[in-house]
Design an enzyme around this catalytic site. Structure first.
Site, mmCIF file in Angstrom:
data_model
loop_
_atom_site.group_PDB
_atom_site.id
_atom_site.type_symbol
_atom_site.label_atom_id
_atom_site.label_comp_id
_atom_site.label_asym_id
_atom_site.label_seq_id
_atom_site.Cartn_x
_atom_site.Cartn_y
_atom_site.Cartn_z
ATOM 1 N N SER A 194 -1.187 6.119 -0.061
ATOM 2 C CA SER A 194 -2.013 5.476 0.966
ATOM 3 C C SER A 194 -1.627 4.005 1.095
ATOM 4 O O SER A 194 -0.541 3.614 0.649
ATOM 5 C CB SER A 194 -3.495 5.633 0.612
ATOM 6 O OG SER A 194 -4.290 5.265 1.706
ATOM 7 N N ASN A 195 -2.484 3.205 1.684
ATOM 8 C CA ASN A 195 -2.196 1.771 1.828
ATOM 9 C C ASN A 195 -3.498 0.973 1.779
ATOM 10 O O ASN A 195 -4.575 1.544 1.631
ATOM 11 C CB ASN A 195 -1.420 1.511 3.123
ATOM 12 C CG ASN A 195 -2.174 2.020 4.331
ATOM 13 O OD1 ASN A 195 -3.288 1.601 4.597
ATOM 14 N ND2 ASN A 195 -1.580 2.959 5.058
#
Ligand code: CTP
Length: 401
Positions: free
Chosen positions: A206-207
């Site tokens: 993810s980020n």
């Protein structure tokens, strides 16, 4: 308009007199309600002289026994503005601790409540304060974010109350938008937050996207009258407005699927999500074990580009807006992205600017239009709520063409 101006005990209370004057000069009726400790910072005499009304701060007038009805005040108010709002009052509001006239009036208020926090930077950053502000947002209250600057403690940081002109503008813009509703009847679709790409049942790629910008845009669009669908990856933030339908997704491919359902009926689509660039081709169905195994090699596949996919099927009259987060060669990269994805407008965050980008409450953006010539509108460093309102205002002319 009838405004209850709530003043609590902080140094910034001296600025409340200027705010009061701005409201009165604009023709509003203002009733000041002070907490007992606010009286240590600014006198009721100043405020009653400026507002033309006796200031209320106790439940009773001591010598006459006259009862001040917070219920009547709450019903009288078209808006309640609490400026400055201390950490203590914010905590009481969030939890319904109704031990003074200001909080009881808040609990009785049916119309929009604006909260302008003012406190020391560490108090502002404390998880308790942040949680309480999130709770107020989730009740639909509008938080006018404090600015960065020198504080009463002489420390420099976030916690300085927004200037009276800024608070006045936030309140008047809110009501102007609600009255004119330039996006009434329009359907606005917004993507927000990060996506999660599964590695196994307990791990993902993810980020750092928090979704704050997308959610602020959804609220701003709803205030302008739009019917909003927010297609959101996993985030902690919530919407404050009733006119927003949230569709929760996890992966980039799920997000695309939901967008493809909503986009054909949308008048405006704003691509604010930070879609992970890759997904894992063969996520493990069981938890990958570390012991006794070689490190796994993840085979990655590119995620679909949602903005570009919608750009290819966009009909005449539909407006597609994208974001660009650039570190170098910003203008050329953003213009190129607008071409490639067939966007009508692009909002550029530059990571070079302090305060702009992921996880911050403030943002600095530049807006560039496609339509033939490139017009650039600078939106300076402001809270994400204000930037969202500016971005939505910049979109309105495109919906009218
Ligand atoms: N976007 C999208 N789907 C993706 C990737 C990006 O909808 N899979 C959208 C974003 O929401 C944003 C815009 O496209 O509005 C720009 O995103 P960015 O990641 O900067 O675009 P890229 O094409 O991946 O750019 P770069 O070449 O800089 O990696």
């Amino acid at each position: 308009m009838n405004i209850v101006l709530g003043i609590t005990g902080g140094i910034a209370a001296y600025k409340s007199a200027s705010l009061l004057r701005l409201f009165v000069k604009a023709g509003h009726q203002v009733q000041v309600v002070m907490t007992p400790s606010a009286r240590e910072f600014i006198t009721p005499v100043t405020l009653s002289a400026l507002s033309g009304r006796p200031v209320v701060s106790e439940f009773f007038t001591a010598n006459t026994g006259e009862w001040h009805s917070h219920v009547d005040l709450g019903l009288w108010a078209d808006a309640m503005v609490i400026a400055p709002a201390t950490a203590c009052t914010i905590a009481k509001m969030a939890n319904g601790v109704a031990d003074n006239m200001l909080v009881t009036t808040y609990l009785s208020a049916r119309e929009p409540v604006f909260v302008a926090p003012a406190m020391d930077l560490d108090m502002m950053a404390h998880p308790t304060t942040r949680r309480n502000l999130d709770l107020l947002r989730s009740y639909g209250n509008i938080i006018i974010e404090p600015a960065e600057g020198e504080l009463a403690s002489h420390l420099v940081g976030k916690g300085r109350m927004e200037e009276p002109e800024g608070i006045f503008k936030a309140v008047t813009d809110y009501f102007a938008a609600r009255e004119h509703q330039p996006l009434k009847g329009k359907r606005v679709m917004i993507t927000a937050g990060p996506t999660r790409e599964k590695i196994d049942p307990v791990r993902f790629i993810s980020n750092y996207s928090t979704g704050k910008m997308g959610y602020a845009l959804a609220d701003a669009a709803a205030r302008l009258g739009a019917d909003v669908t927010l297609i959101s990856g996993p985030v902690e933030v919530r919407t404050a407005e009733k006119g927003v339908t949230v569709v929760e997704v996890e992966s980039g491919r799920e997000m695309l699927g939901e967008c493809e359902k909503v986009f054909p009926r949308a008048d405006v689509a704003i691509m604010c999500a930070a879609v992970a660039d890759y997904y894992v081709e063969n996520p493990s169905a069981v938890k990958i074990k570390r012991e006794g195994n070689e490190p796994p090699r993840l085979a990655l596949q590119p995620n679909p580009d949602i903005a570009a996919t919608l750009g290819r099927v966009k009909r005449r009259g539909q407006v597609l807006v994208g974001f660009a987060l650039e570190t170098d060669n910003e203008h050329a990269n953003a213009a190129d992205k607008m071409e490639r994805k067939n966007l009508d407008m692009i909002v550029m965050n530059s990571l070079r600017d302090a305060g702009a980008g992921f996880g911050t409450d403030t943002n600095k953006v530049e807006i560039t239009y496609r339509n033939g010539a490139f017009a650039t509108v600078d939106v300076p460093l402001k809270s994400k709520t204000e930037v969202a309102a500016d971005i939505m205002r910049a979109i309105i002319p495109l919906t009218e063409q």
